[in-house]
Structure formats: structure tokens, C-alpha cells
Enzyme design. Structure first.
Site, short mmCIF file in Angstrom:
data_model
loop_
_atom_site.label_atom_id
_atom_site.label_comp_id
_atom_site.label_asym_id
_atom_site.label_seq_id
_atom_site.Cartn_x
_atom_site.Cartn_y
_atom_site.Cartn_z
N HIS A 1 -0.64 4.06 -72.89
CA HIS A 1 -0.67 5.20 -73.83
C HIS A 1 0.56 6.08 -73.62
O HIS A 1 1.15 6.58 -74.59
CB HIS A 1 -1.92 6.06 -73.60
N GLY B 1 -8.67 8.03 -75.57
CA GLY B 1 -8.64 8.72 -74.28
C GLY B 1 -8.62 7.77 -73.10
O GLY B 1 -8.28 6.59 -73.26
N SER C 1 -5.39 -1.42 -69.50
CA SER C 1 -6.45 -1.15 -70.47
C SER C 1 -7.42 -0.15 -69.84
O SER C 1 -7.71 -0.24 -68.64
CB SER C 1 -7.20 -2.45 -70.80
N GLN D 1 1.04 -3.28 -78.55
CA GLN D 1 1.03 -4.70 -78.92
C GLN D 1 -0.15 -5.43 -78.26
O GLN D 1 -0.57 -6.49 -78.72
CB GLN D 1 2.34 -5.32 -78.45
N LEU E 1 -6.48 7.85 -70.72
CA LEU E 1 -5.08 7.45 -70.93
C LEU E 1 -4.48 6.79 -69.70
O LEU E 1 -4.71 7.21 -68.58
CB LEU E 1 -4.24 8.68 -71.31
#
Ligand code: PAF
Length: 210
Positions: free
Chosen positions: A35, A29, A183, A146, A31
Site C-alpha cells: 500500500h 486498511g 498481503s 498488480q 496497510l
């Protein structure tokens, strides 16, 4: 329309109804663009898309940020609906780890160096929850960023070793304008730390160039 599911029985039933290929996007979550790029890739490459939102307690050590990890369910659900996701699985910890739970997946070499040397139980929690999500959703493809490079290596190895019949798709890291990798945890940074953090990407680029 997005269907939100909280139980294993309902998830299995909804999965049975899906036809064709299924893309899985596992998340915790909060997001962000990173995402969203995974969801967009899953949407483009599969007939149906399942996302999961679960802040997985077993990948946090005592003293880490499990309790304070950013949570924004309503905002996430709206974003997933807008992106055309079919199903979102939002279990509670008790659904994933019912009383008496005692089966974990541990990897050897790939989980012990780098992040694993600072967080010795982290990848055990990641591998266990991801294996459970693979079992429950039976995806054709599963999408990971990645940015979490060691996590990708661990999940690929686990999927091969346990014969999960799916493709692991790795999508490029999404970055802020100054190069910082997106992030959910970037919100922890104070203004000064946030400004300093951009040095990481610049240093990586200069090292590559050298
Ligand atoms: O990358 C994450 O958000 C998590 O580690 C994952 C893969 C969803 C497992 O909890």
C-alpha cells in the site's frame, strides 16, 4: 496535514477545495509496504492524494473473513499522515450502503473465471465500491497493486465501460524477502504455512524461466 473524513457530504466538500490533479488510493486498511508504494506513487504523480480505508462487506461472501479481516485504523492513519496524504475517507458500511441500497455493477467475462469462479459475487462488490469511490473523489489517477491481477482487469474494464475520465495506474507487487507477495491476509498463516508459502513465487519464477 491529514484530514480524516467519514461522510459523503464532507468528502464532496473537501474534494471541491482540492486544486490540480488528484491521486486516489483505495484500500481496506491494515496497510503494508505494498500500500505504501501505491501512496508514494500517487504522491509523486499528483498535486493531492486521497486514500480510502473501507473493509467493503459486499466483496465478502457469507463465511468469508469480513468480521476477522485485520483492522488497524490508528496505525494506518499515522502511516498515511507520514506519507503526505491529504485526505483519508473512512466511511462506515451504512455510509456506502445506506438502507434501501440496491444498485450493483456486474461485469461479464473478466469477472467470472479464476478468482471469480471461486468467489462468484466478489468482483460485483469490488466494482460497485470502486465505482462509488471514483464518483465521490473524481480522481485524475487511481492506484492499484498488480498482486490483485484480476481485480485490475475488472476495474480497468469497468472504468472504460462507464466512461470514468481517469487513468488506472498499476504498481508492481511488493514481496517479502523470501518472495511471498505482501498481503494484509498473510497474518492468517501459521509458521509452517508461512514457510511453505514462499514456494508460490519460486514456482512462478521457475515456470517463467522454463
Ligand atoms: O484491493 C483492495 O483492497 C480492495 O479490493 C479495494 C480495491 C480497496 C476495494 O474494496
Amino acid at each position: 496535514m491529514l484530514e480524516q473524513i467519514e461522510t459523503i457530504a464532507a468528502l464532496r466538500e473537501a474534494r471541491r477545495q482540492l486544486k490540480g490533479s488528484v491521486g486516489l488510493v483505495p484500500t481496506m486498511g491494515a496497510l503494508h509496504e505494498g500500500h505504501h508504494s501505491l501512496v508514494a506513487a500517487a504522491r509523486a504523480e499528483n498535486d493531492a492524494v486521497i486514500a480510502t480505508i473501507f473493509v467493503n462487506p459486499t466483496q465478502f461472501a457469507p463465511g468469508e473473513d469480513y468480521a476477522s479481516y485485520p483492522r488497524n485504523l490508528q496505525h494506518d492513519l499515522e502511516a498515511l499522515e507520514a506519507a503526505g496524504v491529504d485526505i483519508v475517507f473512512t466511511p462506515t458500511p451504512g455510509v456506502i450502503y445506506p438502507p434501501g441500497f440496491q444498485t450493483y455493477i456486474e461485469l461479464e467475462i473478466v469477472a467470472t473465471g479464476l478468482e471469480g469462479s471461486h468467489r462468484p459475487e466478489h468482483f460485483r462488490g469490488v466494482a460497485t465500491v470502486v465505482a462509488k469511490l471514483f464518483n465521490l473523489t473524481q480522481p485524475s489517477r487511481a492506484y492499484f497493486g498488480q498482486k490483485d491481477a484480476q481485480q485490475v482487469v475488472v476495474i480497468r474494464r469497468m472504468a472504460r465501460d462507464l466512461d470514468f475520465p481517469l487513468e488506472i495506474v498499476v504498481c508492481p507487487t511488493r514481496r517479502e524477502a523470501d518472495g511471498l507477495a505482501m498481503s494484509s491476509r498473510n497474518v492468517y498463516l501459521e509458521a509452517e504455512q508461512r514457510a511453505a508459502a514462499s514456494v508460490i513465487f519460486r514456482a512462478l519464477q521457475e515456470t517463467a524461466a522454463a
